[in-house]
Write an enzyme that holds these catalytic residues in place. Structure first.
Site, short mmCIF file in Angstrom:
data_model
loop_
_atom_site.label_atom_id
_atom_site.label_comp_id
_atom_site.label_asym_id
_atom_site.label_seq_id
_atom_site.Cartn_x
_atom_site.Cartn_y
_atom_site.Cartn_z
N GLU A 60 0.87 -1.36 0.23
CA GLU A 60 -0.09 -0.15 0.04
C GLU A 60 0.91 1.35 0.01
O GLU A 60 0.54 2.34 -0.69
CB GLU A 60 -0.97 -0.09 1.07
N HIS A 129 -10.00 -4.83 10.40
CA HIS A 129 -10.55 -4.78 9.22
C HIS A 129 -11.77 -4.20 9.08
O HIS A 129 -12.82 -4.15 8.26
CB HIS A 129 -11.04 -6.19 8.67
#
Ligand SMILES: Cc1ncc(C[n+]2csc(CCOP(=O)(O)OP(=O)(O)O)c2C)c(N)n1
Ligand SMILES: [Mg+2]
Lengths: 324, 356
Positions: A60, A129
């Site tokens: 990322e 998450h």
């Protein structure tokens, strides 16, 4: 008007903008061959080829920064985070590079980049998450933060975001990908920074965004059953806030409940509450209430997670409290 | 599908297209390299003085001792190739052709500075000169470089990107992510590790496992090249190979250039982690400006008198930069709200006016 899902609306926006402008590229994990972890980018590889739809490694920081560098050179990257929860390992690139290079260079660079992806809690995927990070990114001065609640806005706002010459965090909510709604055909843009009244009412204003808008709407139904008229304001854009629309509703109802999935401390609702008391103090008949995600890491077990999430019941209770 | 051919592509053993040769410089071009190195040295000495007088504030990282790296490597580039570096950026900016005036004015926080006084020492920028910063977060510039190279390749410009980083920055995750992306996508980018042996007060032996650092290229099937950063000719020669690889085959490389900084990490560093003797010894062995100067004397392309003139001009330019910076205006406070957002041209402006 066609009735399509949020997922399809986002896909149309990407496809139309890539068609229109050869500088627009899409990159992220599984966006190309796999067709998107949530299928938002379905078919785009086939349509635009591997030069413009790029599967990235699970890096990322690397690919978010690569996107910023490409934007500094005039490309218009759309960088997908599989979920916004994973954007934290790219935080430096988003905040310091996308967020500050124009300023630090005295205005020499434009950074026309869109970071987008799924977010949100409620699907029992635990603390790592389940983030709703709109308040984190709204704290970055240069950033535009968009959080659509309906398919037509998702499409119109994503198209606008891609056409903006500035960095945008476009934060979708996983719970809404399958949500269906009418979406006008063709090149229809939604203006960034404008809230929408999605239910009119007179006694209390419920201010929400993204999935929380649907919680607020459910609460408005409950309140109506009890004879209370609630107005629901869907912010659509968290930054910049549409202060005039918020104030107009507050002046009308004199009571406010803010509904937000992010955590309470410096959640975006704290900013909205500040703006309201600062600008419309005399219009308020009761303290502003906030219904937020509870201040705990997101738990896994269903009963625990449901207790943490804003619910229509909690919103209804808060609204009744403002009515005394 | 990683660039499996790349690993073997070392300098001097490139397959395929016969590579363009490193152009031989004319005597006056060689003297220009020296001139640039001397200018950087004198510019920074003046900046150090101004810092001691509190005319320059914040962090100020000097490049003194490393001049041959920026000057040699940038001399192998086209003017439209991209350069990006970390916070120790004065030398690269000057080597790239930014003016001493705009650089010094930035150090002084003046509106005439290369970043309008908003960047400071660590954040020099000149889009016009393809100098894309000046980056304060260790390793943070390395993915940007991959993106700049990505755009160069996407647009088919034939340009390349050179990204500098320190020996401490090789341990940042972002750097490894960038190396992998650059190799995987065959991006025309050259990562240059300026190994000055220290990251702040930590000697490389206490921060990195695995030497030489350039070995990290192997893990990504990327060309790995080393150069002597005290020797501007060696830097040019080795960089040339990397630049050709990027330009003609769109392949990245990692170049490790051994160098040494003579001053503290920043102006606020007393430097207690190494001895004065160590620094003196390094200077005696391999001071890059005198080394090159002596070579030019030997080649008979430079006389002592001409060198004195180079010195005089460099000092004069640095002094002029100080005078310019001093005479320049402070930024109007109202400019604090400028340069946050680019004007919109494809959609209507949607932000409320500042302060509303
Ligand atoms: C992410 C991050 N961590 C720490 C710092 C503080 N810091 C600035 S420079 C530096 C040392 C870096 O050394 P090196 O990469 O060798 O570059 P050099 O200073 O030698 O040019 C440190 C720790 C920083 N700027 N950014
Ligand atoms: Mg170092």
């Amino acid at each position: 008007m066609a009735v399509i899902t949020m997922r399809e609306a986002l896909n149309q926006a990407l496809s139309e903008e890539m068609e229109r402008d050869g500088r627009v590229i899409l990159m992220g994990e599984e966006v190309a061959e796999y067709q998107g972890a949530y299928k938002v980018s379905s078919g785009l590889l086939q349509k635009f080829g591997a030069k413009r739809v790029l599967d990235t490694p699970i890096s990322e920081s690397g690919f978010a920064g690569l996107g910023v560098g490409a934007a500094m050179q005039g490309l218009r990257p759309v960088v997908e985070f599989m979920t916004w929860s994973f954007s934290m390992v790219a935080y430096d690139q988003i905040v310091n590079n996308a967020g500050a290079i124009r300023y630090m260079s005295g205005g020499q660079y434009s950074i026309p980049i869109v970071f987008r992806g799924s977010s949100g809690a409620g699907l029992q995927v635990g603390a790592t998450h389940s983030h709703t990070p709109e308040n984190w990114y709204a704290n970055v001065p240069a950033m535009t933060v968009i959080t659509p609640a309906f398919p037509d806005d998702a499409k119109g706002l994503l198209k606008s975001a891609i056409r903006s010459n500035n960095p945008v965090c476009f934060i979708e909510n996983e719970k809404l990908y399958g949500f269906k709604g009418e979406v006008p055909e063709g090149d229809v843009l939604t203006t960034i920074g404008q809230a929408r009244i999605c239910r009119e009412g007179s006694q209390v204003t419920l201010i929400a965004n993204s999935a929380s808008t649907h919680v607020a709407l459910a609460s408005a139904e409950q309140l109506a059953a009890d004879g209370i008229s609630a107005e629901v304001v869907d912010l659509r854009t968290i930054k910049p806030l549409d202060i005039p629309t918020i104030l107009a509703s507050v002046v009308k109802t004199s009571r406010v409940v803010i509904v937000e999935e992010n955590k309470p401390f410096a959640g975006w609702g704290a900013q909205v509450a500040y703006e309201i008391q600062h600008r419309a103090f005399d219009s308020l008949d009761a303290p502003i209430e906030r219904v937020t995600g509870l201040d705990v890491p997101q738990p896994y077990a269903r009963v625990l997670e449901q207790a943490v999430m804003p619910s229509a019941e909690r919103v209804t209770e808060a609204a009744k409290k403002t009515l005394g | 599908m990683a660039s499996s051919g790349a690993k073997k592509v070392r300098s001097k053993e490139k397959p395929g297209n016969s590579p363009a040769m490193l152009p031989t410089l004319t005597p006056s071009e060689r003297v220009d390299l020296l001139r640039k190195m001397v200018l950087i040295r004198r510019f920074e000495q003046k900046a150090a003085q101004a810092f001691m007088q509190a005319k320059i504030r914040g962090f100020c990282h000097l490049y003194i001792g490393q001049e041959a790296v920026a000057v040699g490597s940038i001399s192998t580039l086209h003017p439209t190739d991209a350069v990006i570096t970390a916070y120790r950026d004065h030398g690269h900016a000057l080597a790239r052709g930014m003016s001493s005036r705009e650089c010094m004015a930035e150090l002084f926080g003046k509106i005439t500075g290369c970043s309008r006084g908003k960047g400071g020492s660590m954040h020099f920028f000149s889009k016009e000169k393809h100098f894309h910063g000046g980056h304060g977060i260790v390793g943070g510039q390395t993915p940007l470089a991959a993106g700049i190279a990505f755009a160069q390749k996407y647009n088919g410009t034939g340009e390349v990107t050179v990204c500098y980083l320190g020996d401490g920055a090789v341990n940042q995750g972002a750097f490894h992510e960038a190396l992998n992306l650059a190799a995987l996508w065959k991006l025309p980018v050259i990562y240059v590790i300026e190994n000055n042996e220290y990251s702040m007060g930590t000697h490389q032996s206490r921060s990195s496992a695995g030497y030489p650092l350039v070995k990290r290229a192997d893990g990504y099937d990327m060309a790995g090249i080393t150069a002597n950063g005290n020797d501007v000719d060696d830097v040019r020669e080795k960089m040339w190979d990397a630049v050709q690889l990027a330009r003609t085959e769109s392949l990245p490389s990692l170049v490790e250039i051994k160098t040494y900084r003579y001053r503290g990490h920043s102006m606020s560093d007393p430097g207690n982690y190494r001895t004065k003797e160590e620094i003196a010894e390094r200077k005696k062995e391999s001071e890059p400006i005198s080394m090159f100067k002596e070579r030019l004397y030997k080649e008979k392309v430079l006389t002592e008198k001409e060198y004195e003139e180079i010195e005089r001009q460099a000092v004069a330019e640095a002094e002029d930069a100080i005078a310019f910076a001093e005479a320049s205006a402070e930024p109007e406070v109202a400019t604090v709200f400028e340069d946050i957002h680019a004007p919109e041209d494809q959609i209507a402006e949607f932000r409320p006016p500042i302060g509303s």
